[in-house]
Enzyme design. Structure first.
Site, PDB file in Angstrom:
ATOM      1  N   ASP A 478       0.823  -1.207   0.000  1.00  0.00           N
ATOM      2  CA  ASP A 478       0.000   0.000   0.000  1.00  0.00           C
ATOM      3  C   ASP A 478       0.861   1.263   0.000  1.00  0.00           C
ATOM      4  OD1 ASP A 478      -2.385   1.403  -0.053  1.00  0.00           O
ATOM      5  OD2 ASP A 478      -3.223   0.380   1.690  1.00  0.00           O
ATOM      6  N   ASP A 546     -10.468   1.852  -3.258  1.00  0.00           N
ATOM      7  CA  ASP A 546     -10.931   1.657  -1.889  1.00  0.00           C
ATOM      8  C   ASP A 546     -12.452   1.650  -1.812  1.00  0.00           C
ATOM      9  OD1 ASP A 546      -8.505   1.335  -0.682  1.00  0.00           O
ATOM     10  OD2 ASP A 546      -8.351   3.362   0.103  1.00  0.00           O
TER      11      ASP A 546
END
Length: 727
Positions: A478, A546
């Site tokens: 990430d 997301d």
């Protein structure tokens, strides 16, 4: 031969299966672009026109010929300083502090195979699959060279381009702008198709006519960004999914970029793709070289669907690497939306146990397992397992999860640091902070200076010490902020730092891939903030967004599909109401949308009803049935979810014997009208059986008239047809 040099005409012709690209060295040594389009033979320099045009200057070499001007001729690598006042592909500050590069042809070579780029991701191919052309251009005053690289993958209708700047002068120069790909079109009317967005709503397709002036998109964020994607399409005004000419450029790079498109005063169109100019000034001492990333280019005369399929094939088979590039990916459960930071080893095992019962294949432990990481405020940079929180060692936790029949994966964010961390307290100069200024925080974190090898090495060693503790088979990598406050304490020039940062990232990933060849790495940057071809070289799948809301995902995955294959799209079934939008949608619909990607789950299984668990078991069986078709089939966009009543798409096997059509309703009204979904890609006038109903359909009728979408009660209903050719 896919690359042909004609000594008499001084032309280079690059042939793919269906396209031709041609350029010519003219009498003054300039490399001019002639043609890129449908397969054609012969010399096309008749497309060049010469007129005396006011305020368009003439090279000194042309003498009294006022009809010859670089301001109107189509070029392969236009640079500042030749009398071309259009936006250039290259700007170099020379040793004498002048801004001028007059590149002329010096030499060329043709060889079998695909060029490779040291330290950079690139398309790969063996000697039987590709050919490479290298053209050396030189500024005969400074000695600086631009070495243009072209590789042709004929079966994929793909051409790649890169450029290497060689400082053969006696002093220091600075590369101020560099676009490795330029396309100059002498005629035609085109649209500029780009993919814009924001965090949690990435890659929305935008199509606008290219007019006079320059339309520019890009990223100043140090990464490819949620806001604009480093891939664009230039399409004829009338081009549709199924007809018309269109060109694609995809930058194989994960840092700042810019793409520019515009018409000049004579209605000629120039398209560029390369580095962002802001904060870029790469220094080269005498004898040094600078290698650009490459751009993947493709052309289709048969519309946008074929163009996308060209890119999908190339990226899936010649950019993605490793064990998982062609293998059906494991169905995973990610722990994040189930518990966020609030978990223990016992709660994780309870969640994993439920996953195993439902047939899920992998359990992924997301953020919160290391250091003092109980919130966003602290712990990043301290990659040491919090055994107190887990109640055991990481190896013991992995062992227990493996014993359930599940693979194990883990989340990391190596590029970031919290100020409240042991790493930052020990090495504050390892983070990007401008001396004398307070930094911009984002998600309470700073960015580590990955342009410095000692920083990359330290974090790499920490991460490896974690991965070596057990049987880790998946990593979610990430990056949860954009880069600001760019300053490296060790750099000789701050203009090189952002690119060197990306090189440090690639070095880390390359070492990780080589050390752990059996680990599947999924890229992520707050979802789709670094969804680019460069990352696919290391991470064959990327978390698409997301935002897991299936209705928003229709638009996000629609835009993504123009460039990137479904096999790389991370897509999960999440809770309802959705955690990002609070929208309520059926479990079946969430599964249908997630099936058009790598497929997985992101919710608390312990809170589901028995009916919902039964639906998950059905989805998993369906995924296993269709995964190979989804991953390797030809992708067709059947509707535009930005404007239509539904989102509809299709996967067709390469042999055209099988097709999966999926539809999700978006708009719902009283006394609803019937929409017809037109099916594409099947064999002409051939009978296909729909496997659920057993009904026979004629493929021509399916294409021309379509199949009616049922009118069912309730919002956001999903529909699916699976067609198989009748023997």
């Amino acid at each position: 031969m896919s690359i042909v040099y004609d000594e008499t005409q001084k032309t280079f012709t690059l042939h793919t299966k269906n396209t031709t690209y041609q350029m010519q060295v003219d009498k003054y040594g300039f490399l001019l672009h002639l043609y890129y389009g449908k397969h054609a033979e012969g010399c096309m320099d008749y497309l060049l026109t010469y007129y005396d045009r006011g305020f368009s200057g003439n090279p000194y070499d042309a003498g009294n010929d006022k009809t010859y001007s670089m301001d109107s001729l189509p070029q392969e690598f236009p640079s500042l300083g030749t009398g071309d006042y259009r936006t250039p592909a290259c700007i170099i500050k020379n040793t004498d502090r002048t801004y001028c590069s007059d590149f002329r042809y010096e030499s060329h070579s043709i060889r079998d195979g695909k060029y490779a780029l040291e330290g950079l991701p690139a398309v790969y191919a063996d000697d039987s699959e590709a050919q490479t052309l290298e053209v050396v251009l030189e500024d005969r005053v400074t000695g600086v060279q631009a070495v243009l690289l072209y590789s042709v993958l004929p079966e994929y209708d793909i051409i790649t381009r890169s450029v290497r700047i060689v400082n053969a002068s006696s002093g220091h120069i600075s590369v101020k702008k560099l676009a490795p790909a330029c396309l100059d079109m002498v005629g035609g009317q085109y649209d500029f198709i780009t993919f814009y967005g924001r965090h949690a709503m990435e890659r929305n397709m935008q199509r606008m006519p290219i007019g006079h002036g320059v339309q520019k998109i890009g990223s100043l964020r140090g990464s490819s960004s949620h806001q604009y994607n480093p891939a664009v399409i230039m399409a004829e005004h009338e081009a549709t999914e199924d007809a018309g000419g269109c060109y694609a450029m995809a930058f194989v790079y994960s840092g700042g970029f810019q793409s520019e498109a515009g018409q000049d005063q004579y209605y000629q169109t120039r398209l560029l793709m390369g580095f962002s100019e802001e904060q870029f000034a790469y220094p080269l001492s005498a004898g040094e070289e600078f290698q650009s990333p490459e751009v993947i280019m493709s052309y289709s005369s048969e519309g946008l669907a074929r163009l996308s399929q060209n890119l999908h094939r190339c990226m899936r088979t010649h950019l993605c690497r490793g064990k998982y590039k062609e293998v059906v990916r494991p169905i995973l459960l990610n722990s994040w939306e189930a518990s966020y930071f609030d978990f223990t080893g016992k709660s994780l095992l309870k969640l994993a146990s439920e996953a195993a019962k439902l047939g899920i294949e992998m359990f992924v432990l997301d953020d919160g397992w290391f250091g003092k990481r109980d919130s966003e405020l602290r712990g990043l940079g301290d990659w040491k397992v919090n055994e107190e929180k887990l109640g055991c060692t990481l190896g013991e936790l992995i062992g227990k999860i493996n014993d359930m029949g599940l693979k194990f994966g883990i989340w990391i964010e190596p590029e970031m640091v919290n100020e409240d961390s042991d790493l930052y307290r020990e090495h504050p100069d390892w983070a990007f902070v401008i001396p004398g200024r307070r930094p911009n925080r984002s998600r309470h974190q700073l960015v580590l200076d990955f342009s410095r090898k000692e920083v990359v090495d330290h974090i790499y060693n920490q991460i490896c010490s974690v991965l070596d503790q057990g049987n880790v088979e998946y990593i979610k990598w990430d990056m949860n902020r954009s880069i600001a406050d760019v300053y490296s304490a060790t750099a000789d020039s701050q203009g090189r730092v952002l690119h060197d940062y990306v090189l440090g990232l690639y070095d880390f990933l390359e070492r990780l891939v080589n050390r752990y060849p059996n680990i599947l790495i999924e890229g992520c940057s707050g979802g789709g903030g670094r969804f680019d071809a460069g990352m696919l070289y290391y991470t064959p799948q990327i978390w698409c967004s997301d935002n897991t809301d299936p209705i928003d995902r229709l638009e996000i995955q629609y835009g993504t599909s123009f460039i990137y294959p479904a096999s790389c799209v991370g897509s999960h079934v999440s809770a309802s109401p959705n955690h990002q939008t609070e929208r309520v949608t059926p479990m079946k619909t969430r599964g249908t949308v997630a099936l058009a990607g790598t497929f997985g789950y992101e919710l608390n299984l312990n809170e589901l009803s028995e009916e919902e668990k039964a639906e998950i078991r059905r989805q998993i069986a369906e995924y296993k049935k269709f995964a190979a078709l989804v991953q390797r089939g030809l992708y067709y966009r059947l509707t535009n979810p930005q404007t239509d009543n539904q989102g509809a798409w299709e996967f067709v096997s390469e042999d055209q014997k099988e097709a999966l059509v999926q539809v999700v309703g978006i708009k719902k009204h009283a006394n609803m009208t019937v929409d017809y979904i037109k099916v594409k890609g099947l064999k002409e006038n051939t009978m296909y059986r729909e496997t659920t109903t057993g009904k026979l359909y004629n493929s021509t009728a399916l294409r021309e008239a379509g199949v009616p979408k049922p009118v069912l009660h309730g919002e956001y209903q999903a529909y699916q047809w699976h067609f198989v050719q009748e023997d």
